[in-house]
Design an enzyme around this catalytic site. Sequence first.
Site, short mmCIF file in Angstrom:
data_model
loop_
_atom_site.label_atom_id
_atom_site.label_comp_id
_atom_site.label_asym_id
_atom_site.label_seq_id
_atom_site.Cartn_x
_atom_site.Cartn_y
_atom_site.Cartn_z
N CYS A 219 5.71 8.09 16.17
CA CYS A 219 4.64 8.13 17.17
C CYS A 219 4.88 7.18 18.34
O CYS A 219 4.37 7.40 19.43
CB CYS A 219 3.30 7.83 16.51
SG CYS A 219 3.25 6.26 15.62
N CYS B 21 5.33 1.91 8.04
CA CYS B 21 3.93 1.88 8.47
C CYS B 21 3.00 2.00 7.27
O CYS B 21 2.01 1.29 7.16
CB CYS B 21 3.68 3.00 9.47
SG CYS B 21 2.02 2.98 10.20
#
Length: 353
Positions: free
Chosen positions: A196, A99
């Site tokens: 997440c 990410c």
Amino acid sequence: MRIMIAMSGGVDSSVTAALLKEQGHEVFGATLQLYDARGVVKKGACCAGQDIRDARRVSEKLGIPHYVVDAEDRFQTTVIERFAQSYQKGETPVPCIACNQGVKFTDLLTMARELGAEAMATGHYVRRIVGKNGPELHRPVDLSRDQSWFLFATTLEQLEYLRFPLGDMPNKDKVREEAERFHLAVAQKSDSQDICFVTDNSYIKIVEKLAPEGVMPGEIVDEQGVVIGHHEGIAKYTIGQTKRLGNLAMRDGQRQMVLRIESEKRRIVIGPKQNNICQTFYLRDLNWLIPVPTEFLYCNVQIRARDQERPAKVIIEKKDRVRVELETAANPAPGQACVFYKGTRVLGGGFIL
């Protein structure tokens, strides 16, 4: 300076924005939308609907502009799909690094430049120290919050542009105190979780959908290749793991663990714990924050996010491949990062083969 703040909606990035504005910088915020804001996401996820609203409210409180960037498709392909494919290959992925490499430090940073920002700041707990040869990446003052391992793939070009104001904070309590001082509603908001996008505390459903071969049944064998059991998918196992072995967890009075995952054969190899450690392994996809050594480098290495540093010799074999020789044996897992340190400074790193 004109600075864009990567705002996740949490306390760290919110305090980052407040501190830089207080210092007199021209500040504006940008938040990545990584999920459908109408969807249900787990508590502790970042960059979802509630977090976007929190980031917007903080921006209004501070009186700064705020943008929302739709990165849902990009996040799906560069993070979530890679995550599933990595498990299908028998690796242990680190999606937070992917990410940072992709949507955060590539897409957001590009947007910051396009909007005329002279720098981009984040709420990460690392330090950017300008040395005699340019900016360096270091561990933070508060080592309990250290995120340098996750940011090893930051390039020198990106580091020139990035700022990390929280790296000098003594602890998280101080950050929350600053949030209270600025009267930010997120002052006591809980921290986001590492993975997440795993909404039900199980990544297996993601693998089932995106990389179904990773959950196909196969054999469990001993070190001699003798079949001693069966499993329901290599994606459910990682190197060094002891759970999910059932009755095979103990053999001949010895605790067993996963030694290797042979993804092509969909086979799990197990054996005694002491057979899982080694002193030599290889890395791919190197990133250097120092000039690339010509032959070798003596340094400390960290092979897991919460692992201790270990003395090692890093030997340059090819431009994109190095051999790591540990002073004492460990159990490196393919897919994890191995980061090189000298003192608090990040020298570079790569992914374990």
